[in-house]
Design a protein around this motif. Structure first.
Motif, PDB file in Angstrom:
ATOM      1  N   TYR A 198      73.706  85.133 -39.549  1.00 50.54           N
ATOM      2  CA  TYR A 198      74.921  84.446 -39.984  1.00 50.54           C
ATOM      3  C   TYR A 198      76.014  84.538 -38.916  1.00 50.54           C
ATOM      4  CZ  TYR A 198      78.996  83.277 -42.858  1.00 50.54           C
ATOM      5  OH  TYR A 198      80.137  82.699 -43.348  1.00 50.54           O
ATOM      6  N   THR A 199      76.104  85.705 -38.255  1.00 49.52           N
ATOM      7  CA  THR A 199      77.169  85.947 -37.283  1.00 49.52           C
ATOM      8  C   THR A 199      76.896  85.302 -35.939  1.00 49.52           C
ATOM      9  OG1 THR A 199      77.628  88.073 -38.357  1.00 49.52           O
ATOM     10  CG2 THR A 199      78.518  87.780 -36.149  1.00 49.52           C
ATOM     11  N   PHE A 200      75.638  85.102 -35.600  1.00 41.72           N
ATOM     12  CA  PHE A 200      75.285  84.665 -34.247  1.00 41.72           C
ATOM     13  C   PHE A 200      76.020  83.395 -33.804  1.00 41.72           C
ATOM     14  CE2 PHE A 200      72.483  82.258 -31.356  1.00 41.72           C
ATOM     15  CZ  PHE A 200      72.528  83.110 -30.263  1.00 41.72           C
ATOM     16  N   PRO A 201      76.042  82.301 -34.580  1.00 41.67           N
ATOM     17  CA  PRO A 201      76.764  81.103 -34.106  1.00 41.67           C
ATOM     18  C   PRO A 201      78.254  81.369 -33.872  1.00 41.67           C
ATOM     19  CG  PRO A 201      75.313  80.554 -35.930  1.00 41.67           C
ATOM     20  CD  PRO A 201      75.365  82.045 -35.861  1.00 41.67           C
ATOM     21  N   ALA A 202      78.880  82.160 -34.738  1.00 35.75           N
ATOM     22  CA  ALA A 202      80.298  82.471 -34.566  1.00 35.75           C
ATOM     23  C   ALA A 202      80.521  83.322 -33.327  1.00 35.75           C
ATOM     24  CB  ALA A 202      80.833  83.193 -35.807  1.00 35.75           C
ATOM     25  N   ALA A 203      79.595  84.271 -33.084  1.00 32.68           N
ATOM     26  CA  ALA A 203      79.713  85.113 -31.890  1.00 32.68           C
ATOM     27  C   ALA A 203      79.576  84.283 -30.621  1.00 32.68           C
ATOM     28  CB  ALA A 203      78.653  86.211 -31.922  1.00 32.68           C
ATOM     29  N   MET A 204      78.693  83.306 -30.640  1.00 40.62           N
ATOM     30  CA  MET A 204      78.557  82.391 -29.502  1.00 40.62           C
ATOM     31  C   MET A 204      79.848  81.597 -29.299  1.00 40.62           C
ATOM     32  SD  MET A 204      75.431  82.471 -28.041  1.00 40.62           S
ATOM     33  CE  MET A 204      74.874  80.823 -27.539  1.00 40.62           C
ATOM     34  N   ALA A 205      80.416  81.085 -30.388  1.00 48.08           N
ATOM     35  CA  ALA A 205      81.649  80.302 -30.290  1.00 48.08           C
ATOM     36  C   ALA A 205      82.792  81.133 -29.723  1.00 48.08           C
ATOM     37  CB  ALA A 205      82.014  79.742 -31.658  1.00 48.08           C
ATOM     38  N   GLU A 206      82.823  82.416 -30.046  1.00 41.36           N
ATOM     39  CA  GLU A 206      83.900  83.279 -29.578  1.00 41.36           C
ATOM     40  C   GLU A 206      83.905  83.457 -28.065  1.00 41.36           C
ATOM     41  OE1 GLU A 206      83.460  86.862 -31.806  1.00 41.36           O
ATOM     42  OE2 GLU A 206      83.978  85.902 -33.716  1.00 41.36           O
ATOM     43  N   VAL A 207      82.761  83.258 -27.416  1.00 41.83           N
ATOM     44  CA  VAL A 207      82.714  83.339 -25.951  1.00 41.83           C
ATOM     45  C   VAL A 207      82.618  81.941 -25.334  1.00 41.83           C
ATOM     46  CG1 VAL A 207      81.741  85.674 -25.941  1.00 41.83           C
ATOM     47  CG2 VAL A 207      80.201  83.685 -25.959  1.00 41.83           C
ATOM     48  N   GLY A 208      82.911  80.922 -26.131  1.00 43.74           N
ATOM     49  CA  GLY A 208      82.936  79.563 -25.627  1.00 43.74           C
ATOM     50  C   GLY A 208      81.598  78.873 -25.542  1.00 43.74           C
ATOM     51  N   LEU A 209      80.610  79.369 -26.284  1.00 42.82           N
ATOM     52  CA  LEU A 209      79.269  78.790 -26.249  1.00 42.82           C
ATOM     53  C   LEU A 209      78.905  78.209 -27.605  1.00 42.82           C
ATOM     54  CD1 LEU A 209      77.377  81.639 -24.327  1.00 42.82           C
ATOM     55  CD2 LEU A 209      78.436  79.580 -23.365  1.00 42.82           C
ATOM     56  N   SER A 210      77.854  77.421 -27.629  1.00 40.48           N
ATOM     57  CA  SER A 210      77.316  76.876 -28.867  1.00 40.48           C
ATOM     58  C   SER A 210      75.863  77.318 -29.020  1.00 40.48           C
ATOM     59  CB  SER A 210      77.378  75.342 -28.866  1.00 40.48           C
ATOM     60  OG  SER A 210      78.714  74.887 -28.801  1.00 40.48           O
ATOM     61  N   ALA A 211      75.476  77.517 -30.271  1.00 37.28           N
ATOM     62  CA  ALA A 211      74.069  77.804 -30.539  1.00 37.28           C
ATOM     63  C   ALA A 211      73.277  76.513 -30.384  1.00 37.28           C
ATOM     64  CB  ALA A 211      73.903  78.372 -31.938  1.00 37.28           C
ATOM     65  N   TYR A 212      72.212  76.565 -29.586  1.00 40.43           N
ATOM     66  CA  TYR A 212      71.403  75.378 -29.348  1.00 40.43           C
ATOM     67  C   TYR A 212      70.558  75.063 -30.593  1.00 40.43           C
ATOM     68  CZ  TYR A 212      72.340  75.057 -24.313  1.00 40.43           C
ATOM     69  OH  TYR A 212      72.939  74.878 -23.093  1.00 40.43           O
ATOM     70  N   PRO A 213      70.684  73.873 -31.176  1.00 36.71           N
ATOM     71  CA  PRO A 213      69.897  73.539 -32.375  1.00 36.71           C
ATOM     72  C   PRO A 213      68.393  73.676 -32.155  1.00 36.71           C
ATOM     73  CG  PRO A 213      71.650  71.939 -32.043  1.00 36.71           C
ATOM     74  CD  PRO A 213      71.619  72.789 -30.812  1.00 36.71           C
ATOM     75  N   GLU A 214      67.924  73.334 -30.935  1.00 37.31           N
ATOM     76  CA  GLU A 214      66.477  73.404 -30.689  1.00 37.31           C
ATOM     77  C   GLU A 214      65.953  74.840 -30.635  1.00 37.31           C
ATOM     78  OE1 GLU A 214      68.339  72.172 -26.645  1.00 37.31           O
ATOM     79  OE2 GLU A 214      68.861  72.112 -28.779  1.00 37.31           O
ATOM     80  N   TYR A 215      66.870  75.811 -30.546  1.00 39.35           N
ATOM     81  CA  TYR A 215      66.464  77.215 -30.543  1.00 39.35           C
ATOM     82  C   TYR A 215      66.469  77.820 -31.948  1.00 39.35           C
ATOM     83  CZ  TYR A 215      67.595  77.013 -25.496  1.00 39.35           C
ATOM     84  OH  TYR A 215      67.663  76.676 -24.162  1.00 39.35           O
ATOM     85  N   GLU A 216      67.003  77.094 -32.913  1.00 38.28           N
ATOM     86  CA  GLU A 216      67.196  77.661 -34.248  1.00 38.28           C
ATOM     87  C   GLU A 216      65.950  77.463 -35.109  1.00 38.28           C
ATOM     88  OE1 GLU A 216      71.954  77.338 -34.983  1.00 38.28           O
ATOM     89  OE2 GLU A 216      70.763  75.547 -35.419  1.00 38.28           O
ATOM     90  N   GLN A 217      65.579  78.520 -35.825  1.00 38.95           N
ATOM     91  CA  GLN A 217      64.424  78.447 -36.715  1.00 38.95           C
ATOM     92  C   GLN A 217      64.578  79.479 -37.822  1.00 38.95           C
ATOM     93  OE1 GLN A 217      60.481  78.252 -34.909  1.00 38.95           O
ATOM     94  NE2 GLN A 217      59.652  79.537 -36.544  1.00 38.95           N
ATOM     95  N   VAL A 218      64.476  79.044 -39.061  1.00 44.47           N
ATOM     96  CA  VAL A 218      64.503  79.957 -40.204  1.00 44.47           C
ATOM     97  C   VAL A 218      63.138  80.623 -40.319  1.00 44.47           C
ATOM     98  CG1 VAL A 218      64.805  80.159 -42.699  1.00 44.47           C
ATOM     99  CG2 VAL A 218      66.202  78.532 -41.397  1.00 44.47           C
ATOM    100  N   MET A 219      63.136  81.951 -40.380  1.00 42.26           N
ATOM    101  CA  MET A 219      61.854  82.653 -40.447  1.00 42.26           C
ATOM    102  C   MET A 219      62.070  84.100 -40.863  1.00 42.26           C
ATOM    103  SD  MET A 219      61.030  83.136 -36.390  1.00 42.26           S
ATOM    104  CE  MET A 219      62.235  83.854 -35.265  1.00 42.26           C
ATOM    105  N   PHE A 220      61.021  84.701 -41.430  1.00 39.21           N
ATOM    106  CA  PHE A 220      61.022  86.136 -41.631  1.00 39.21           C
ATOM    107  C   PHE A 220      60.866  86.798 -40.265  1.00 39.21           C
ATOM    108  CE2 PHE A 220      59.215  84.989 -45.918  1.00 39.21           C
ATOM    109  CZ  PHE A 220      60.349  85.340 -46.622  1.00 39.21           C
ATOM    110  N   LEU A 221      61.558  87.912 -40.083  1.00 34.14           N
ATOM    111  CA  LEU A 221      61.573  88.522 -38.752  1.00 34.14           C
ATOM    112  C   LEU A 221      60.407  89.480 -38.559  1.00 34.14           C
ATOM    113  CD1 LEU A 221      65.402  89.042 -38.210  1.00 34.14           C
ATOM    114  CD2 LEU A 221      63.943  87.094 -37.650  1.00 34.14           C
ATOM    115  N   THR A 222      59.206  88.924 -38.592  1.00 36.16           N
ATOM    116  CA  THR A 222      57.998  89.697 -38.317  1.00 36.16           C
ATOM    117  C   THR A 222      57.608  89.534 -36.853  1.00 36.16           C
ATOM    118  OG1 THR A 222      56.522  87.863 -38.850  1.00 36.16           O
ATOM    119  CG2 THR A 222      57.209  89.286 -40.676  1.00 36.16           C
ATOM    120  N   GLU A 223      56.740  90.401 -36.398  1.00 32.81           N
ATOM    121  CA  GLU A 223      56.267  90.314 -35.014  1.00 32.81           C
ATOM    122  C   GLU A 223      55.544  88.999 -34.760  1.00 32.81           C
ATOM    123  OE1 GLU A 223      53.077  92.513 -32.014  1.00 32.81           O
ATOM    124  OE2 GLU A 223      54.024  93.681 -33.609  1.00 32.81           O
TER     125      GLU A 223
END
Length: 354
Positions: A198-223
């Protein structure tokens, strides 16, 4: 099962005397005590501690439910919880919910059947167990949440400062010159309602960056999920120059995929992760990590629980900071690195491996 009455008959004493041999041996004549102890040994008698505790009004048992007992973070939590509870005269019953509230509900019913006094819980995702947790709370079971808080629940908690840790990680990668940063996991209200994603996009915005949509994926954080995710994003025409693994399990999957693709860390891509697992200091280069103080979090949860059971005051929200452990897996992106080449994502020889 052998009873205390059986012990008393064999020793030739009353049941009261046999019980006293266990609880107050100093009050018995040495010969009497020896006869009772010999009878206990011969019959392999073991006191029913649970029944005795229930007669006293407490089971002196704490249920512990974690996300996945095979993950090192939860294993460390479980071990410290066990040590601290045992040191204070409590037993621990351990189970896992596999991050799902439906599984959690089934396990909660089993734990309550053991008449637990308290529950230290890493909640699963979803609402299937919410009503049952409320009933347990109404019945006098103290509930403390650890590592994750279900939205809107009233129970006290012991947490990592996840928003602060994500911001620290993004600032660190940004300071090295990274602009294309991918995080393993996108926030989703049902499947992945975690503060880190949840925080990652806001943290990126705070340093002047945007989260790349092509990098985003909803998933369980398994190996395995992180492994497949890394294969995917590193094959994009414009791959990330840094991967931010939101759990230690994710880091293992990222690292395995990068090795398979023959992508060098940190020359071709940087890797930053949460958790500080032992393997991260054994590979070359070592993996830079945001360490969670698992042992301290477990001790805080036990202190909170014991205080509540004793009727004492306790802090309802305990938050620990993460510690950035800098090793060698993060560096400034090179202009000629694999990730900086917009025409391709991996070395030609690596493409044959996929």
């Amino acid at each position: 099962m052998t009873s205390i009455t059986d012990v008393a008959l064999l020793a030739g004493v009353s049941a009261t005397t046999a019980k006293r041999a266990i609880k107050e041996p100093e009050k018995l004549h040495p010969d009497t005590l020896r006869r009772v102890q010999d009878a206990i040994a011969e019959l392999h008698y073991e006191p029913d501690l649970r029944a005795g505790a229930l007669r006293a009004g407490q089971s002196r048992t704490v249920g512990v439910m974690l996300g996945s007992i095979i993950e090192p973070f939860f294993a460390q939590l479980a071990r410290t919880l066990s040590v601290e509870l045992r040191r204070n005269g409590y037993n621990m019953l351990l189970t896992e919910n596999e991050y799902q509230s439906e599984q959690e509900l089934a396990e909660l019913k089993l734990l309550y059947g053991q008449r637990i006094d308290a529950l230290i819980l890493r909640p699963g995702y979803g609402n299937k167990s919410r009503d049952y947790l409320a009933r347990l709370h109404e019945r006098g079971v103290f509930i403390a949440q650890i590592d994750y808080c279900s939205p809107g629940t009233p129970y006290p908690s012991v947490m990592l400062d996840n928003p602060g840790a994500v911001r620290e990680g993004v600032r660190y990668l940004h300071s090295l010159g990274h602009r294309r940063i991918a995080a393993t996991g996108k926030f989703d209200q049902k499947m992945h309602p975690e503060m880190r994603s949840y925080t990652f996009p806001a943290a990126m915005a705070e340093v002047g960056l945007s989260a790349y949509p092509e990098y985003e994926q909803v998933m369980f954080l398994t190996e395995d999920n992180a492994y497949q995710y890394t294969l995917k994003v590193m094959r994009l025409p414009q791959p990330p120059t840094a991967l931010f693994a939101l759990t230690g399990a994710s880091a293992a999957g990222c690292y395995r995929a990068l090795q398979e693709l023959n992508i060098s860390v940190p020359d071709d891509v940087s890797l930053l992760t949460f958790d500080n697992y032992s393997w991260m200091g054994l590979v070359s280069p070592g993996i830079t990590a945001l360490e969670q103080p698992a042992a301290d979090m477990a001790r805080a949860a036990v202190q909170m629980t014991l205080a509540a059971l004793s009727g004492e005051e306790y802090t309802r929200e305990v938050v620990f900071p993460a510690q950035l452990i800098v090793r060698g897996s993060c560096a400034a992106p090179r202009p000629d690195s694999v990730a900086m080449q917009l025409s391709g994502s991996v070395r030609p020889e690596a493409l044959t491996k996929g």
